[in-house]
Structure formats: structure tokens, C-alpha cells
Scaffold this active site. Sequence first.
Site, PDB file in Angstrom:
ATOM      1  N   TYR A 236      32.641  46.975  40.555  1.00 33.74           N
ATOM      2  CA  TYR A 236      34.112  46.538  40.520  1.00 33.74           C
ATOM      3  C   TYR A 236      34.123  46.595  38.789  1.00 33.74           C
ATOM      4  O   TYR A 236      32.631  46.322  37.684  1.00 33.74           O
ATOM      5  CB  TYR A 236      34.549  45.432  40.641  1.00 33.74           C
ATOM      6  CG  TYR A 236      35.419  45.334  40.229  1.00 33.74           C
ATOM      7  CD1 TYR A 236      36.963  45.906  39.873  1.00 33.74           C
ATOM      8  CD2 TYR A 236      35.525  43.365  38.993  1.00 33.74           C
ATOM      9  CE1 TYR A 236      37.624  45.446  38.806  1.00 33.74           C
ATOM     10  CE2 TYR A 236      36.981  43.597  38.111  1.00 33.74           C
ATOM     11  CZ  TYR A 236      37.417  44.513  38.716  1.00 33.74           C
ATOM     12  OH  TYR A 236      38.847  44.071  37.313  1.00 33.74           O
ATOM     13  N   HIS A 265      38.440  36.709  23.486  1.00 36.19           N
ATOM     14  CA  HIS A 265      38.956  37.458  24.284  1.00 36.19           C
ATOM     15  C   HIS A 265      40.019  37.554  23.492  1.00 36.19           C
ATOM     16  O   HIS A 265      41.825  37.262  24.435  1.00 36.19           O
ATOM     17  CB  HIS A 265      39.354  36.277  25.436  1.00 36.19           C
ATOM     18  CG  HIS A 265      39.886  37.560  27.269  1.00 36.19           C
ATOM     19  ND1 HIS A 265      40.436  36.327  27.699  1.00 36.19           N
ATOM     20  CD2 HIS A 265      40.179  38.820  27.542  1.00 36.19           C
ATOM     21  CE1 HIS A 265      40.526  37.586  28.999  1.00 36.19           C
ATOM     22  NE2 HIS A 265      40.714  39.001  28.772  1.00 36.19           N
ATOM     23  N   SER A 287      43.592  36.712  31.872  1.00 34.22           N
ATOM     24  CA  SER A 287      43.818  38.492  32.064  1.00 34.22           C
ATOM     25  C   SER A 287      45.013  38.298  32.777  1.00 34.22           C
ATOM     26  O   SER A 287      45.543  37.532  33.189  1.00 34.22           O
ATOM     27  CB  SER A 287      42.481  38.550  33.129  1.00 34.22           C
ATOM     28  OG  SER A 287      41.726  38.600  32.471  1.00 34.22           O
ATOM     29  N   CYS A 289      48.057  38.202  31.707  1.00 35.37           N
ATOM     30  CA  CYS A 289      49.102  37.501  30.695  1.00 35.37           C
ATOM     31  C   CYS A 289      49.528  38.653  30.081  1.00 35.37           C
ATOM     32  O   CYS A 289      50.294  37.895  29.237  1.00 35.37           O
ATOM     33  CB  CYS A 289      48.308  36.401  30.530  1.00 35.37           C
ATOM     34  SG  CYS A 289      48.569  34.841  32.000  1.00 35.37           S
ATOM     35  N   ASP A 312      42.205  43.734  24.466  1.00 33.90           N
ATOM     36  CA  ASP A 312      41.104  42.916  25.428  1.00 33.90           C
ATOM     37  C   ASP A 312      40.362  41.561  24.106  1.00 33.90           C
ATOM     38  O   ASP A 312      40.323  40.698  24.919  1.00 33.90           O
ATOM     39  CB  ASP A 312      40.954  43.439  26.300  1.00 33.90           C
ATOM     40  CG  ASP A 312      40.467  42.962  27.950  1.00 33.90           C
ATOM     41  OD1 ASP A 312      41.249  42.283  27.663  1.00 33.90           O
ATOM     42  OD2 ASP A 312      39.035  42.891  28.202  1.00 33.90           O
ATOM     43  N   ARG A 406      43.798  48.430  38.305  1.00 35.56           N
ATOM     44  CA  ARG A 406      43.414  48.348  37.142  1.00 35.56           C
ATOM     45  C   ARG A 406      43.695  50.767  36.902  1.00 35.56           C
ATOM     46  O   ARG A 406      43.441  51.058  37.480  1.00 35.56           O
ATOM     47  CB  ARG A 406      41.918  48.362  36.839  1.00 35.56           C
ATOM     48  CG  ARG A 406      41.728  47.238  37.120  1.00 35.56           C
ATOM     49  CD  ARG A 406      42.015  46.549  35.915  1.00 35.56           C
ATOM     50  NE  ARG A 406      41.800  44.827  36.280  1.00 35.56           N
ATOM     51  CZ  ARG A 406      41.661  44.193  35.045  1.00 35.56           C
ATOM     52  NH1 ARG A 406      41.577  44.816  33.548  1.00 35.56           N
ATOM     53  NH2 ARG A 406      41.646  42.373  35.402  1.00 35.56           N
TER      54      ARG A 406
END
Length: 624
Positions: A236, A265, A287, A289, A312, A406
Amino acid sequence: MPPQLQSPKRDAPRVLRGELSALSPAVREFVEANVTLCQPDALHICDGSDEENRAILARLEEQGMIKKLRKYHNCWLARTDPRDVARVESRTVIVTRDRHDAVPTPAEGGVSQLGLWMSPEEFDKAVARRFPGCMKGRAMYVIPFSMGPVGSALSKIGVELTDSPYVVASMRVMTRMGKAVLAALGTDDFVRCLHSVGCPLPLQRPLVNNWPCNPEQTLIAHIPERRQIVSFGSGYGGNSLLGKKCFALRIASRLAKEEGWLAEHMLILGVTDPAGQKKYMAAAFPSACGKTNLAMLSPTLPGWKVECVGDDIAWMKFDRQGRLRAINPENGFFGVAPGTSAKTNPNAMATIAKNTIFTNVAETSDGGVRWEGMDEVLPDGVTVTSWKNKPWSPEDGEPCAHPNSRFCTPADQCPIIDPLWESPEGVPIEAIIFGGRRPEGVPLVYEAFSWQHGVFVGAAMRSEATAAAEHKGKEIMHDPFAMRPFFGYNFGHYLSHWLSMAERANVKLPKIFHVNWFRKSPTAGFLWPGFGENIRILDWMFRRLNGETGAMPSAVGYLPCRHSLHLDGLREPVDLEQLFALDRDFWQKEVEEIGKFFTTQVNDDLPDEVARQLELLRQRVNQI
């Protein structure tokens, strides 16, 4: 091509592409040592070319790991083993000689929520149990990659060794990868990344969805002192694309502390007002949000423009003039698909229409993709196959796409990519925004009283858990700086590093804000429409940066003065009283929870200034 590696125990692997002799001595030593350890059958030194990428995708298709989506140009679908769908925080460790360098010591022998530590001795044993022979029957790919524009003073280089062609194809999207990076690497100053899916051939058990992984043995380890990342057992993205969270945050945050900068981040966006004035802002949300939605915002206010630098990660460093400058070290977007639609994020939908690798979304019978919240009506006769590769209908009672499914897509395809997104100097940051999912109690927006208060606001962040990691449910979790799973060193020391920025001479510190798009009414849904309407909040921040609008001090920070938000043109009226209400009981509990977190988790490493800011908040809340 003749063999170029010598191992005392076995024949050297075939070299499928590239020349080992052309690598720098340090890179070659790194490759040779791990060829001896992992025993791949073949070696492929990636050059990043289009021709190579086509061959990698064809290999993945041949192996049944990806499927071509005929509805789009060069788009592909991967379905993973259902046991390998998210970041595995419970198997993610920082390796240091002294545990205290990695994580604070929790009070009363509790379990740390701020990272997991492993000793070098345990790490060496873990490697010895997993890696010998782990690539038998497979090719080892050598991926030279740059985090940030190649050659930028703000960029860093890594080399990832992997036995997963899916990782190769994804790293080509997410990083600058190939020959240009090797040319820029003049010394041994690179981060060494080793990854294996942990499934040597012949297989010991059949694969699920043709997806090799070894969940029982998954380990993602970071060794900051060696500038090394080692990942085993997961294919992943967050666990295997080692340039992403592993390098860009965990290793980079440690480098940033040592070198005097910040690895965060955070999304980065450029905001231009109707008069043509432009400002850049960075924002930290956990993440899933809404980072990508904000980074690609389509403004509803006339005359405003938003452009995306990154969605990100932000690497930020003060320049000689004292301005904080930021680059997006990534080359692509690895975004959460569910909830992305033409309504919520039209720019993301345009970005992913070509050259995209989708993972664990649903597939339509006409060769397209589907997920929850996509808000597109299925044409008559078109059916859906779920991420589990089974026929799906809404009556099934479960989502068609995994909640953490994703898209992996090139950033330069974004229709609102900022003209300076690859600037080697970075863009000047004037505001930093913190936020999360808080269904009650937390106002729509407020401004920190000072840099020190802003650091406290970041440290005190709490948010509903999401599907980006293996957490369950909707519990409110502490997620300081949206970095809780990503700290590369002791969080208390991280806070001291942030506070130290205010001690520097001749620097212009950004203003710090906090937002909460997700406050709900006790009787209805969200109180704020969000998405494109969030420009109204950026507009208020913009004017605050210019000193053009007032603000009212409150217990939590500066709130917008009445009538200072531009609300004309909202399709539905909003209840500002509810959006900005500060309930004393709620905030007393919030102070208690924050204090408990600091005491139990950060303990003796909590900087005195952060403790002081908590006490000031307590005093202000008691006066509500």
C-alpha cells in the site's frame, strides 16, 4: 548484458536495465549490499523514461495487478489484498539508540500515542527475520528520486530499492525520478530506502487480487541516524512509496530539526484577491480532512483565484530576507477518492482524468471508476464492480470503494497548478492554518494571539479519526500539527523547534489561524457549506494579513468582527451565532483533555511555553 554483481553465495542477478558501474560508489554499495541480502533474480535501474513506464505498466497488467480503464487515457485500477489497504501505524517505528530521542516517555508507564520506538538491536533482529531471500524470483528495482525540484537547495534525494513494479509506477508519479536525479547526486548524501512486499517466489500461499503482501510481517522502520527507511510486507502506498510520509515527514522532520527548517504535513496554496494581490498559505489538516479540496479550491467569491502548490507536504525554510519559503517536495497527488466529486473538487476531477493509478476504487462496466460521494448518475445498463472485485449495488449495505481508496496522479495536470509550484526558491508563506473535523464546540475560524499561541494551537489539535490509517469509528483523537503518525523524533523537542523560530533575528513569522469546516447543528447537518465557500474564510485571513479588517479577542483567539466575513451571495443563510459560539462547558472539557494529553503523552518534554499557553487558555475559558 554480463552479470555485474558478485555474491559469494549465489549467482549475480541479471541486469535488465541500466548499468551498475554507472552508479556512484555509495549508491552501488547500497545496491550490492541489499542484493546480497534480498537475493533478487534480476536488477532494474530506473531511468524514469516514458518507455520504461509503459513497460512497467504492461508488466503490472500482465501480472494481473492493474487493469486498464478504457474510459480514460492511460488510467489504471489496482485492487489490493483487503488486509493491505492503509498506513499501518501499529507497525511503524522510529529506530534510535535512546528511546527518548524518538518519543516522549508517557507518564506512569503508559503507551505512547506519539510514535513507536524500536532499539537498533531489535531492528537488526527484525531485518534478519524478514529480508534474507525476500526478493527471490523477483526483480529489484533501483529508484533514484528527488523530493522537490531536482537541484533545489530545499530538495533532498533518496534511492529506493523495491521488488514492486506498482511502487515504481507510483513513485514515478509522486517524485522526480530517474537519470536526472542520479546526475544531481554527487556524493553519498541520500536517504537509503529498502522495500519488499515480502513474497518471494515460488509463493507459499495464493495471492488475493494478485496483490503480493505479507501483513503478518509488516514493518515500516525509520533509522534517522543512518538516513535509512526499511519497509517490509505492505504494498500500500503510505507504507511502500517511501518518498511519501516516511521520507517527506518522518525522516525529513529530523533533518529539519538538525538543519533549522520545517518539514510539515501541510498543503500549500496561492490566493489572489480581485485587486491582483497574491499571498501563499500553508495548512495542516489530518489525512482525509479536506486538504486536497482546499488546495484545489474553486472560489465562489467573484474575482478571487486559488492556485495549488501542493496538497499534502510542505518543506519550509527562512530565506536570507527572513521570509519563510516553502516547496512541495512531491510531484503528484496521492488523494483520497471517496468524497471527491465535480461539486466538492472539480479541479481534482479534471486532474485525475488521465495518467492516473487508482487503488481500491470501484469499477464501472463501461471502463470507468466510482466511489462514494462521486455524485454521478450511472448510465442505464452500466453496472458496478466493488473494490473487492464483486458485483455491487446500493442495496449491498457496504461501500463500493474502500473508504481509503486513492488516486495517484501527476500534479502538473491540475488545471490550477501554481506557476511557481516548482520554483527552486519556494514560495513565501504568510499564513499557517491548522484544522480538523470537529462536529461541535470549535468555531469556524480564529486567529492565534501570537506565534507562541499558534504553536500551542497546533499542539492542541484534535480531530475525528479517518480511514487513512487502521483506526475504527469516529472518536475524537489528538493529532497535534496533523503530524501525530509522522513525527520523526520526540514531539516535545519538535514543539521546542517550532517555538525557536520566534527567537531568530530578522524573520517575518506567518500569522497562525485555526479553521473548522465541520461543525454540525444539533438538529441538522453541517453549519457551514464548505468547499468553494471556504474562500470567504481565506478572504478574511487575507485582509487580516493586510491589516484591513478587525477581530475580536475571545477565549480561543481572535474571532472575526460582526459583518467582517463577506457572506453576500451564499445560497443559504448560515447561523453565525452557532458557528462561532464558545460554550464554557465544552471548552472546559477541551482544556481538560488537552492538559491530560500533554501530561500523559508529552510529560516532562512539554516546553514551559506550551504549558503556559494552556494555563492562559484555561483562565480565559473560565471567564466565558
